[in-house]
Motif scaffolding. Structure first.
Motif, PDB file in Angstrom:
ATOM      1  N   TYR A  29      15.280  -2.046  69.267  1.00 33.18           N
ATOM      2  CA  TYR A  29      16.234  -1.939  70.380  1.00 33.18           C
ATOM      3  C   TYR A  29      15.493  -2.213  71.690  1.00 33.18           C
ATOM      4  CZ  TYR A  29      19.701   0.192  67.287  1.00 33.18           C
ATOM      5  OH  TYR A  29      20.611   0.426  66.290  1.00 33.18           O
ATOM      6  N   GLN A  32      12.916   0.203  73.771  1.00 32.77           N
ATOM      7  CA  GLN A  32      12.355   1.247  72.894  1.00 32.77           C
ATOM      8  C   GLN A  32      10.921   0.876  72.514  1.00 32.77           C
ATOM      9  OE1 GLN A  32      14.059   4.127  72.022  1.00 32.77           O
ATOM     10  NE2 GLN A  32      15.448   3.292  73.569  1.00 32.77           N
ATOM     11  N   ALA A  36      13.436   0.651  65.528  1.00 29.75           N
ATOM     12  CA  ALA A  36      14.252   1.652  64.828  1.00 29.75           C
ATOM     13  C   ALA A  36      14.124   1.437  63.329  1.00 29.75           C
ATOM     14  CB  ALA A  36      15.713   1.517  65.253  1.00 29.75           C
ATOM     15  N   SER A  56      17.856  12.690  60.641  1.00 31.09           N
ATOM     16  CA  SER A  56      18.515  12.065  61.787  1.00 31.09           C
ATOM     17  C   SER A  56      17.550  11.118  62.502  1.00 31.09           C
ATOM     18  CB  SER A  56      18.971  13.188  62.730  1.00 31.09           C
ATOM     19  OG  SER A  56      19.653  12.616  63.792  1.00 31.09           O
ATOM     20  N   GLY A  57      18.068   9.941  62.833  1.00 34.29           N
ATOM     21  CA  GLY A  57      17.263   8.992  63.610  1.00 34.29           C
ATOM     22  C   GLY A  57      16.353   8.105  62.776  1.00 34.29           C
ATOM     23  N   CYS A  58      16.441   8.199  61.427  1.00 34.76           N
ATOM     24  CA  CYS A  58      15.510   7.414  60.596  1.00 34.76           C
ATOM     25  C   CYS A  58      15.939   5.960  60.450  1.00 34.76           C
ATOM     26  CB  CYS A  58      15.333   8.067  59.226  1.00 34.76           C
ATOM     27  SG  CYS A  58      16.808   7.985  58.198  1.00 34.76           S
ATOM     28  N   GLY A  59      17.164   5.620  60.891  1.00 36.68           N
ATOM     29  CA  GLY A  59      17.570   4.218  60.865  1.00 36.68           C
ATOM     30  C   GLY A  59      18.642   3.883  59.834  1.00 36.68           C
ATOM     31  N   LYS A  60      19.336   4.901  59.323  1.00 34.57           N
ATOM     32  CA  LYS A  60      20.381   4.656  58.298  1.00 34.57           C
ATOM     33  C   LYS A  60      21.496   3.788  58.864  1.00 34.57           C
ATOM     34  CE  LYS A  60      21.205   9.132  57.896  1.00 34.57           C
ATOM     35  NZ  LYS A  60      20.162   9.757  58.734  1.00 34.57           N
ATOM     36  N   THR A  61      22.056   4.247  60.014  1.00 38.01           N
ATOM     37  CA  THR A  61      23.192   3.528  60.591  1.00 38.01           C
ATOM     38  C   THR A  61      22.779   2.147  61.075  1.00 38.01           C
ATOM     39  OG1 THR A  61      24.292   5.569  61.173  1.00 38.01           O
ATOM     40  CG2 THR A  61      24.921   3.637  62.440  1.00 38.01           C
ATOM     41  N   THR A  62      21.593   2.067  61.674  1.00 38.17           N
ATOM     42  CA  THR A  62      21.112   0.758  62.135  1.00 38.17           C
ATOM     43  C   THR A  62      21.046  -0.209  60.951  1.00 38.17           C
ATOM     44  OG1 THR A  62      19.842   1.820  63.896  1.00 38.17           O
ATOM     45  CG2 THR A  62      19.195  -0.422  63.297  1.00 38.17           C
ATOM     46  N   HIS A 214      24.504  12.351  55.397  1.00 33.81           N
ATOM     47  CA  HIS A 214      23.447  13.315  55.713  1.00 33.81           C
ATOM     48  C   HIS A 214      23.173  14.231  54.527  1.00 33.81           C
ATOM     49  CE1 HIS A 214      24.031  12.621  60.074  1.00 33.81           C
ATOM     50  NE2 HIS A 214      22.770  12.964  60.078  1.00 33.81           N
TER      51      HIS A 214
HETATM   52  N1  LIG Z   1      21.760   1.297  70.857  1.00 30.65           N
HETATM   53  C1  LIG Z   1      20.556   1.858  70.758  1.00 30.65           C
HETATM   54  N2  LIG Z   1      19.633   1.686  71.726  1.00 30.65           N
HETATM   55  C2  LIG Z   1      18.400   2.239  71.639  1.00 30.65           C
HETATM   56  N3  LIG Z   1      18.000   2.987  70.588  1.00 30.65           N
HETATM   57  C3  LIG Z   1      18.879   3.197  69.587  1.00 30.65           C
HETATM   58  C4  LIG Z   1      20.199   2.650  69.624  1.00 30.65           C
HETATM   59  N4  LIG Z   1      20.850   3.025  68.499  1.00 30.65           N
HETATM   60  C5  LIG Z   1      19.966   3.775  67.802  1.00 30.65           C
HETATM   61  N5  LIG Z   1      18.788   3.878  68.438  1.00 30.65           N
HETATM   62  C6  LIG Z   1      17.594   4.596  67.976  1.00 30.65           C
HETATM   63  O1  LIG Z   1      17.190   4.020  66.743  1.00 30.65           O
HETATM   64  C7  LIG Z   1      16.754   5.028  65.843  1.00 30.65           C
HETATM   65  C8  LIG Z   1      17.588   4.932  64.555  1.00 30.65           C
HETATM   66  O2  LIG Z   1      18.932   5.288  64.865  1.00 30.65           O
HETATM   67  P1  LIG Z   1      20.092   5.332  63.761  1.00 30.65           P
HETATM   68  O3  LIG Z   1      21.361   5.651  64.454  1.00 30.65           O
HETATM   69  O4  LIG Z   1      20.028   4.103  62.956  1.00 30.65           O
HETATM   70  O5  LIG Z   1      19.589   6.547  62.876  1.00 30.65           O
HETATM   71  P2  LIG Z   1      20.371   7.383  61.759  1.00 30.65           P
HETATM   72  O6  LIG Z   1      19.394   7.609  60.663  1.00 30.65           O
HETATM   73  O7  LIG Z   1      21.636   6.737  61.409  1.00 30.65           O
HETATM   74  O8  LIG Z   1      20.605   8.735  62.544  1.00 30.65           O
HETATM   75  P3  LIG Z   1      21.779   9.845  62.414  1.00 30.65           P
HETATM   76  O9  LIG Z   1      21.624  10.419  61.041  1.00 30.65           O
HETATM   77  O10 LIG Z   1      21.421  10.832  63.482  1.00 30.65           O
HETATM   78  O11 LIG Z   1      23.077   9.159  62.643  1.00 30.65           O
HETATM   79  C9  LIG Z   1      16.876   6.332  66.567  1.00 30.65           C
HETATM   80  O12 LIG Z   1      15.630   6.666  67.093  1.00 30.65           O
HETATM   81  C10 LIG Z   1      17.869   6.048  67.679  1.00 30.65           C
HETATM   82  O13 LIG Z   1      17.633   6.845  68.790  1.00 30.65           O
END
Ligand SMILES: Nc1ncnc2c1ncn2[C@@H]1O[C@H](COP(=O)(O)OP(=O)(O)OP(=O)(O)O)[C@@H](O)[C@H]1O
Length: 422
Positions: A29, A32, A36, A56-62, A214
């Protein structure tokens, strides 16, 4: 005679999904310091459900959103059915990938039918074809089309909205379904029903499904394979749930699955894997005398009242049935029901929540196919706990369940109440 029992499982599953391959995919991103998702390689087989879990934040949604390019990868390739889609028009790509988010993500001012028809309209389907598809999909997700097609999302429960979200995602029959925490916003009982409904749909359609959650127990229930990620989209383990529990690949995985591991074993045994009892069913409006005769002949002292789709509504005793000339249309809202794809944990939870000594079992479409007694569940759980490592045995779970009523079911009194949709 309407006595039913569990039928055989279809072994020849249809597969309409396609494989997904992430090849060296990376997301950095802007602004950053660290990516991610660092370099990620992943193969997802056609017709499989893969669950992404991790802190949380490990990158699943990304990672999930890079598959339909709601998030553009910074590097790497995405192959769908062997075709590199990294540079195809993202709108076109998304028409072939269903996407479900928490709470359904429905357009609030559109009716259910209009929501479901959104992508088919973009694809310029004929009106008639959209109407037929909408009806089929509502039935598939367990909603009555006459009742729900013209409702607005705000006039439905969270679970019903989520079912519509799934129907909408399937509208153009995409080979892939991506789901981001789809059942995160509903209560535990509704969550179990939605999970079971998804498994029933998958049994019928054989899509390739990626679901972010989760909840490790949900991942093991839904996933043919589970992907455990740590920070930076690093793969800690990618394997079948049984394999992860038997052989955690790292200390991280061991800690992540934690003390729930023994109980998670119980999620591998499904309701369909243990013996059920047949039930005698009675249709709403049927003559009570005929029902009583049938129940006496079958040697049972209770029956299951069903609607036209064989969905269970109540389970009165014969004494209760005898109080009315015809079978009442009373709906018992606390009726304990699980699908045959439910886990034994789900079955036990459902019994505990309803203070009942058994549950009704339904097929993937919600039609009743039998009943399951608490004794059967407890016998299986005891056997599994005996096999588990003794230092992980959670006896309190068993004694808690054993402390509940094992009275002859059902103990529910049927009474007339205004009819409402379940
Ligand atoms: N649009 C963005 N801009 C900057 N950083 C981002 C953005 N979206 C996500 N991140 C960062 O990328 C990393 C992965 O985020 P992501 O949402 O993929 O995690 P996740 O595992 O799905 O988390 P959660 O379980 O909390 O939803 C995190 O550190 C988050 O802060």
């Amino acid at each position: 005679m309407t006595e039913t029992s569990i039928g055989p499982q279809p072994s020849d599953r249809t597969i309409t999904g396609v494989p997904i391959h992430l090849d060296g995919v990376m997301k950095q991103y802007r602004g950053q310091p660290k990516p991610a998702v660092e370099r990620l390689d992943l193969e997802i087989d056609a017709g499989h459900i893969v669950a992404f879990v991790g802190p949380s934040g490990c990158g699943k949604t990304t990672t999930l959103k890079m598959i339909n390019r709601l998030i553009e990868p910074s590097e790497g390739r995405i192959l769908i059915d062997g075709r590199d889609v990294t540079h195809v028009n993202p709108d076109k790509l998304r028409q072939s990938i269903g996407y479900v988010i928490q709470s359904g993500g429905l357009f609030p001012h559109w009716s259910v039918a209009k929501n479901i028809g959104a992508i088919p309209r973009v694809l310029r389907w004929e009106k008639q074809r959209i109407a037929e598809r909408t009806e089929y999909l509502l039935d598939l997700v367990g909603l009555d089309a006459d009742t729900f097609a013209h409702r607005l999302p705000k006039d439905m429960s969270g679970g019903q909205q989520q079912r519509v979200g799934v129907a909408r995602a399937l509208a153009a029959d995409p080979p892939i379904l991506l789901m981001d925490e789809p059942f995160g916003a509903v209560d535990p009982i509704t969550r179990v029903r939605l999970q079971d409904s998804l498994l029933g749909i998958q049994q019928e359609l054989g899509k390739t499904i990626v679901v972010v959650t989760h909840d490790f127990e949900e991942a093991t229930k839904l996933g043919d394979k589970v992907l455990i990620l740590s920070e930076g989209g690093h793969i800690e383990q990618y394997a079948a749930p049984e394999e992860i529990l038997a052989n955690p690949a790292s200390e991280f995985v061991e800690q992540f699955i934690g003390s729930g591991a023994t109980l998670a074993h119980l999620t591998f045994t499904r309701v369909r894997d243990v013996p059920h009892e047949p039930v005698v069913t009675a249709k709403v409006g049927e003559s009570s005398q005929a029902v009583l005769a049938r129940a006496h002949a079958a040697g049972t002292d209770w029956v299951v009242v069903v609607n036209d789709h064989d969905h269970p509504r109540a389970w009165p005793t014969l004494d209760e049935v005898a109080t009315k000339p015809q079978v009442s249309d009373y709906i018992d809202r606390r009726l304990p029901v699980v699908a045959r794809s439910s886990t034994l944990n789900d079955a036990l939870d459902t019994m505990l929540a309803a203070s009942q000594g058994g549950v009704l079992v339904t097929d993937g479409r919600g039609a009743v196919i039998g009943s399951l007694a608490i004794d059967t569940v407890m016998e299986v759980i005891r056997g599994q706990l005996r096999e588990a490592r003794p230092d992980e045995v959670h006896l309190s779970y068993v004694s808690h369940a054993e402390g509940t009523s094992t009275d002859e079911m059902p103990a529910i009194v049927a009474a007339d109440e205004p009819d409402e949709q379940p």
